[in-house]
Scaffold this active site. Structure first.
Site, PDB file in Angstrom:
ATOM      1  N   ASP A 109       0.796  -1.124  -0.215  1.00  0.00           N
ATOM      2  CA  ASP A 109      -0.203   0.030   0.020  1.00  0.00           C
ATOM      3  C   ASP A 109       1.037   1.091   0.098  1.00  0.00           C
ATOM      4  OD1 ASP A 109      -2.087   1.872   0.833  1.00  0.00           O
ATOM      5  OD2 ASP A 109      -3.324  -0.119   0.711  1.00  0.00           O
TER       6      ASP A 109
ATOM      7  N   HIS B  69      -3.513   5.913   3.947  1.00  0.00           N
ATOM      8  CA  HIS B  69      -4.513   4.813   3.373  1.00  0.00           C
ATOM      9  C   HIS B  69      -3.807   3.537   3.914  1.00  0.00           C
ATOM     10  CE1 HIS B  69      -5.866   2.012   0.527  1.00  0.00           C
ATOM     11  NE2 HIS B  69      -6.911   2.639   0.146  1.00  0.00           N
TER      12      HIS B  69
ATOM     13  N   SER C 291     -11.134  -1.055  -0.222  1.00  0.00           N
ATOM     14  CA  SER C 291      -9.854  -0.983   0.563  1.00  0.00           C
ATOM     15  C   SER C 291     -10.087  -1.214   2.200  1.00  0.00           C
ATOM     16  CB  SER C 291      -9.301   0.499   0.443  1.00  0.00           C
ATOM     17  OG  SER C 291      -8.789   0.673  -0.999  1.00  0.00           O
TER      18      SER C 291
END
Length: 689
Positions: free
Chosen positions: A35, A111, A470
């Site tokens: 990620d 994220h 996600s």
């Protein structure tokens, strides 16, 4: 990582502390995350005093290798994070990287930290935003370790860097690998299963890694999934029964629910404050005035101390208007609060709860906004030119930071990408069910990087409430780690099968899982193209009774059976030669059966393995798809522990259809195991006998 979904999935009582067994919450498992990196200083990834060396007897292969760089000093791999690398060669060739922030495993976006914490964040971490405690959060497998591979940057990323990360994860022998990043379009020049990324994931599966992918956020359009291959588990996103809903109470007592993580106006809702429409307080006739984007566009003497009504107009659609600008304007001019109202010119809008340091509320429904405007206009006096001479309306904003819970079933989130799976960029359907499974992915609390380069409204915060597949994918990654901890000898395919065949299509009250669709705030009937096999059921997956194993050679056979590729192409991609076979793609031993074009009759083969520990008798029951007759042979069988039973499922078209139809094959065990397989069939040609 969330304050609620571990309880929604009954992890504390049914998995972490399973009756009659030692507590198991991920200890000894390693979850790899590809990620945007990780914030090593976040309390969700803090040093674990139970394991000061950073590795245990269960993980002798991990040396805690860390790439040191900006914001990622020596010691960042601390026992919770056991390896952290970054891959930027591909990105550096095509985008501009910032060496002062990008060239380390540190997460400047947030994220990657969010994804890692949902999967394996420490247990019981206080979630504090704007000095308010929202609860105590935990990852799904809170004692699992994290292997972090950064391959995405603020300016973008490349598949080349992702593949470098996948290769390293295989070398590191992680147990689980979660990808909540990746291309959201099928490859342009080859079938989906043969893309360089999908082949890399195939070899990760050969290395014994359970691979999880986000299904994509291009729903509710059909054939929008971006997880294609049967060797990776594609995860759809569901809502939960939790909501954060501030309330705007008008002077006439009418209460309007909205969205926003907001404190109440002074007096905790007891005091009323003047309502002022931003367009009535405009010092210039610009769009930024009615959207509350610029302090200079509003008259300070009018808006100070008022609740200001801002309009969701063109700027929010083209990206020039932001909530952050409203908050800055509110602070600069002394709003007591604000309300962002839907605009009838643009219709309802989707609103996610964002943290407001000024009391505020978003009202995304045009109908609700009209109620507010009617009240405002009825109590506002204007001169013959339309200029306001007296503001007579008032309102208060009530607490929006305390969650409310309903008894509603989870629904497939509107943004969650849908099936059918596709074999190419022409959207030709494939004989594979996608998405595979459904997991919570709407309004999920998780760790966040305070840098928050891409989301200024979250800058300075250590937690964020986000929505997306996600967020759903790491739920499955964490649960898969728990299943593997309980069953260390199970292969990735066995774990995937256990998750799928025990998934739920109904809530605990027996109501079916629904889907959000094209019309906002309306629910539709769901199909496996929305939720795969159903909502993940962690405790059920620990004891599935039967599993459907598949090995690397089976996946090669699947590729070799595809109609639009050649054995030479497969050999070049995999290094493995095709063997002669009469199998079709539908014969891959998956815990579902998908036939994208059933012409007359077709026999599909499956085999199951008994992992229940005892001999058990199973009876087959079928809910056939419309237009199809289904026969299972044998219709019942007795199977001993660790034994294999081969099955043949015969499909006959009874009536051709214009679309896919859905059914279910269920094996009911004498020891209470229930094994469910979705049946997805497009009967295209009826052949009369």
């Amino acid at each position: 990582m969330t304050t609620y979904t571990p309880h929604m999935l009954r992890l504390p009582e049914d998995v972490w502390h399973r009756k009659g067994q030692r507590p198991k919450d991920g200890e000894g498992m390693v979850i790899g995350v590809i990620d945007t990196g990780i914030d090593p200083m976040h309390p969700s990834f803090a040093y674990n005093p139970k394991n000061p060396d950073g590795h245990s007897k269960c993980m002798p292969l991990f040396a805690g290798i860390c790439d040191i760089g900006p914001y990622f000093p020596v010691g960042s791999c601390n026992g919770k994070i056991i390896t952290a690398r970054y891959y930027a060669a591909g990105a550096a060739a095509v985008i501009l990287l910032n060496a002062s922030r990008d060239l380390s495993p540190f997460d400047v976006s947030g994220h990657g930290s969010h994804v890692a914490s949902v999967a394996a964040g420490n247990r019981g971490v206080p979630v504090v935003v704007n000095s308010f405690v929202y609860g105590f959060a935990s990852g799904m497998a809170p004692s699992a370790r994290l292997a972090v591979y950064k391959a995405m940057y603020p300016a973008g990323g490349t598949v080349a860097d992702m593949i470098s990360a996948i290769d390293q994860a295989a070398i590191d022998r992680v147990d689980i690998l979660v990808l909540s990043i990746g291309p959201d379009q099928p490859p342009a020049d080859k079938i989906t299963f043969m893309s360089v990324l999908d082949i890399a994931l195939l070899f990760a599966r050969r290395a014994g890694i359970f691979v999880v992918q986000a299904a994509g956020n291009r729903g509710p359009d059909a054939a929008s999934v971006s997880s294609f291959s049967p060797w990776a588990v594609g995860v759809a996103a569901s809502t939960t029964s939790r909501a954060y809903s501030p309330v705007l109470v008008l002077g006439n007592g009418h209460a309007i629910k909205g969205t926003g993580l907001s404190a109440p106006t002074p007096g905790d809702g007891l005091f009323r404050f003047r309502l002022v429409a931003a367009r009535d307080a405009a010092s210039t006739s610009t769009a930024s005035a009615e959207e509350c984007q610029n302090p200079e566009a509003l008259n300070p003497s009018i808006v100070a101390g008022s609740i200001v009504l801002c309009l969701f107009s063109q700027g929010f659609y083209n990206g020039t208007a932001t909530i952050t600008a409203i908050l800055d304007t509110a602070t600069s001019l002394g709003f007591v609060g604000f309300a962002l109202l839907a605009n009838p010119l643009y219709g309802d809008f989707l609103a996610e709860p964002l943290p407001f340091h000024t009391p505020g509320i978003m009202v995304p429904s045009v109908a609700d906004a009209q109620v507010i405007w009617n009240y405002y206009n009825n109590h506002t006096i204007r001169d013959i030119k339309g200029i306001v001479t007296s503001y007579g309306s008032c309102a208060t904003i009530k607490e929006g930071r305390i969650a409310t819970f309903t008894n509603t079933a989870p629904a497939v989130a509107r943004f969650s990408s849908r099936g059918p799976d596709i074999s190419d960029n022409q959207l030709n359907p494939a004989d594979v069910l996608k998405p595979d499974i459904l997991a919570p992915g709407n309004q999920i609390w998780g760790a966040w990087s305070s840098v928050s380069l891409d989301n200024p409204i979250l800058s300075g915060h250590h937690f964020a409430l986000l929505s997306g597949t996600s967020m759903a994918a790491p739920h499955v990654a964490g649960v898969a780690a728990l299943v593997k901890q309980y069953h260390p000898s199970w292969t990735p395919a066995m774990i995937a099968s256990a998750l799928s065949t025990t998934a739920r299509k109904h809530d605990r009250l027996g109501r079916p899982i629904m889907s959000h669709g094209p019309d906002l705030y309306r629910l539709y009937q769901s199909t496996p193209f929305d939720y795969g096999s159903g909502l993940i059921n962690p405790s059920g997956a620990l004891d599935p009774g039967l599993v459907f194993p598949s090995e690397f050679e089976d996946y090669i056979g699947f590729l070799c059976s595809l109609p639009n590729t050649t054995s030479e192409e497969i050999f070049l991609a995999t290094g493995v030669a095709c063997k002669a076979s009469t199998n079709t793609p539908s014969d891959l031993n998956l815990p579902s059966i998908t036939i994208s074009s059933l012409r007359g009759c077709q026999i599909i083969r499956r085999y199951v393995k008994n992992v229940g520990g005892k001999a058990e008798t199973y009876l087959a029951a079928v809910q056939a798809p419309d237009g199809v007759a289904v026969h299972v042979e044998p219709s019942w069988f007795n199977i001993g522990p660790d034994r294999i039973q081969h099955l043949e499922v015969t499909f006959n078209v009874t009536e051709a259809s214009e679309s896919f139809n859905f059914g279910e094959l269920v094996f009911i065990g004498s020891l209470d195991h229930i094994v469910r397989l979705p049946l997805i069939v497009w009967p295209t040609l009826y052949i009369s006998s």
